[in-house]
Motif scaffolding. Sequence first.
Motif, PDB file in Angstrom:
ATOM      1  N   ASN A 256     -15.532 -10.903  -3.599  1.00  0.00           N
ATOM      2  CA  ASN A 256     -14.965  -9.580  -3.331  1.00  0.00           C
ATOM      3  C   ASN A 256     -15.171  -9.180  -1.888  1.00  0.00           C
ATOM      4  O   ASN A 256     -14.303  -8.582  -1.258  1.00  0.00           O
TER       5      ASN A 256
ATOM      6  N   PHE B  58     -12.838 -10.296   1.135  1.00  0.00           N
ATOM      7  CA  PHE B  58     -11.634  -9.533   1.489  1.00  0.00           C
ATOM      8  C   PHE B  58     -11.997  -8.068   1.417  1.00  0.00           C
ATOM      9  O   PHE B  58     -11.663  -7.381   0.468  1.00  0.00           O
ATOM     10  N   ARG B  59     -12.703  -7.621   2.444  1.00  0.00           N
ATOM     11  CA  ARG B  59     -13.307  -6.301   2.340  1.00  0.00           C
ATOM     12  C   ARG B  59     -12.286  -5.178   2.319  1.00  0.00           C
ATOM     13  O   ARG B  59     -12.407  -4.242   1.550  1.00  0.00           O
ATOM     14  N   THR B  60     -11.254  -5.286   3.149  1.00  0.00           N
ATOM     15  CA  THR B  60     -10.258  -4.213   3.189  1.00  0.00           C
ATOM     16  C   THR B  60      -9.567  -4.099   1.844  1.00  0.00           C
ATOM     17  O   THR B  60      -9.370  -3.004   1.319  1.00  0.00           O
ATOM     18  N   ASN B  61      -9.249  -5.269   1.296  1.00  0.00           N
ATOM     19  CA  ASN B  61      -8.610  -5.284  -0.008  1.00  0.00           C
ATOM     20  C   ASN B  61      -9.499  -4.614  -1.049  1.00  0.00           C
ATOM     21  O   ASN B  61      -9.039  -3.846  -1.896  1.00  0.00           O
TER      22      ASN B  61
ATOM     23  N   ALA C 146       0.839  -1.201   0.000  1.00  0.00           N
ATOM     24  CA  ALA C 146       0.000   0.000   0.000  1.00  0.00           C
ATOM     25  C   ALA C 146       0.874   1.251   0.000  1.00  0.00           C
ATOM     26  O   ALA C 146       0.644   2.187  -0.764  1.00  0.00           O
TER      27      ALA C 146
ATOM     28  N   VAL D 159     -11.765  -2.289  -0.553  1.00  0.00           N
ATOM     29  CA  VAL D 159     -11.762  -0.843  -0.360  1.00  0.00           C
ATOM     30  C   VAL D 159     -10.469  -0.246  -0.898  1.00  0.00           C
ATOM     31  O   VAL D 159     -10.467   0.750  -1.624  1.00  0.00           O
ATOM     32  N   LEU D 160      -9.345  -0.917  -0.590  1.00  0.00           N
ATOM     33  CA  LEU D 160      -8.050  -0.406  -1.056  1.00  0.00           C
ATOM     34  C   LEU D 160      -8.000  -0.354  -2.571  1.00  0.00           C
ATOM     35  O   LEU D 160      -7.519   0.607  -3.153  1.00  0.00           O
ATOM     36  N   GLU D 161      -8.528  -1.409  -3.202  1.00  0.00           N
ATOM     37  CA  GLU D 161      -8.487  -1.424  -4.664  1.00  0.00           C
ATOM     38  C   GLU D 161      -9.361  -0.338  -5.262  1.00  0.00           C
ATOM     39  O   GLU D 161      -8.995   0.286  -6.255  1.00  0.00           O
TER      40      GLU D 161
ATOM     41  N   SER E 282     -14.748  -3.888  -7.649  1.00  0.00           N
ATOM     42  CA  SER E 282     -14.049  -2.687  -7.194  1.00  0.00           C
ATOM     43  C   SER E 282     -13.816  -1.703  -8.344  1.00  0.00           C
ATOM     44  O   SER E 282     -13.677  -0.507  -8.110  1.00  0.00           O
TER      45      SER E 282
END
Lengths: 262, 289
Positions: free
Chosen positions: B27, B30-33, A173, B35-37, B129
């Motif tokens: 999707n 892996f919720r954080t992933n 990140a 959001v990050l994407e 995403s």
Amino acid sequence: MILRIALEERLVYRGDFALGTLMRFLPIITQIFLWWAVFQSIEGRMAGYSFEDMVAYYLLSMLARAFSSMPGLASTVARQIRDGEIKKFIIQPVDLIGFMLLGRVAHKIAYYTVATVPFALVFFLCRGYFTEGWPPAIVVGAFIASLVMSFLLGYFIDLCIGLIGFWFLEVSALLFVYMLLNFFLSGHMFPLDLLEQPWRSLVDFLPLKYLAYFPAAIFLGKIPQDRLAFELAIEVAWLVAFIGLARWLYARGLRRYSGYGG
Amino acid sequence: MKIAKSVEHPNYIQVFATFAKNSLIRNMMFRTNFVLESISSASWALMNVGFYLIVFEHTNSIGRDTGWEKYEFFVFLGTTWLINAIVQAFFMPNAEEFSELIRTGGLDFALLKPIDTQFLVSFRKVEWSSLANVLFGLVLLAYGVSHLVGRSTHPWQIEPITWLLYPVFVFCGVTILYSLMTCLAATSIWLGRNQTLYDFWFYITNFSRYPSEIYETGWGLPLWGIFTFAIPVLVVVNVPARLLAQPLTPRSPSEWALAAYTLLATVASLLASRWVFQRALRSYRSASS
């Protein structure tokens, strides 16, 4: 020895490599057309750049990026920390920072032995855009010095991000944010002179501009000759700072390192 | 003959809904992933807007007398993001997976299913995403359009027919890009592996991201010709964006000709992709096992 291994490794796929380098110039073509259209509508210079300068700028910043970009360095370092591969640097009398640096030097040398041909070809075809011809010798000297330093600076900044992996294990990140800022603020996307104040001054204070904008600006004579030495000195200062930071991170990191994996 | 008739055709819409649901579930695992994407793809978009904001600090239009001023261009940019995000959400993950299926021999399973193979391999996954960018494109569009409608010197009158045609041409654009991607992905059957798929895709679609006027000069013309007629990526964004942003008033008649051509190009490229795909399948030899 390290140098030779890396060199041979790189030269295996030279054909593919040369073609890939040529392909990398393709996005510039559309950029050139875009700027051509923009310059059509303003009829004149933009922030001191003529259309020809703009094209020359993109070509030169591309060259600078070829020196300063370190694909995969930070993620490799972070991965080695995570899987414990870094242990080999602790038990062997080899210094990680030096070892990696030599690897990168070899990588770049190998890259240039192959990439010189496409680069030379493109620059030769576009020689008409360099309206001023070759700059004076002192400027060329400063240009070469700035290219070499952009390589070192790029290496140490990336290494520092990788070494943060000692604390976070996953740096992707962070790396993404760095990449994004780098793309925008190093001058890779546009000449930094186009920025308005106060952004212009802000970017001037950041080290990122040395990775793409600075060498190109030197070559195009955007930096007055009497300021060259001063600007280069600031770059050296940044470089020393990042070398120090990398050493410090490495030393601190090793102390808290617990050697996961087998 | 009788057997063939009695085979029940699957309900394609239902199948697609199931695919979309499954992808959403995956999707959301892996919720954080996720959001990050979403954030990362949106920040690329923001950076792009930043670049054009800087450009428009120094000029008021892209190209002389083309009418691509700041807000018109925002409509263009919004359309670009919209179309690309749709393609990335629905087709990009599938095209990547397709190459992988060929390499590992997993395509065998897809061929055995009682459903059209091209449908199956092109719609299996949805990358939710990427839809963040659809949203982003819409915001940019709304911003551009509201400025154009609300400005004091000749505000745009947008006819109702435009609102009807715009989605149609966005759909055409998506279809053309889909066809191109399918053709590129299908080549991996012959090449075994297609690492450069992504690069190649990037380089070609790069040409679609700018108003076509910028190519109307010297050696830009052959490029314009190639990317309008041979590989019609230039009409993908240009036609719908031009329809909505109306950079030139009154419209030039060539716009309607180009719009009609776009419809034709959409059908042609879809057929071409179908043909390439089936040719490629015929030379498929299962791998491994």
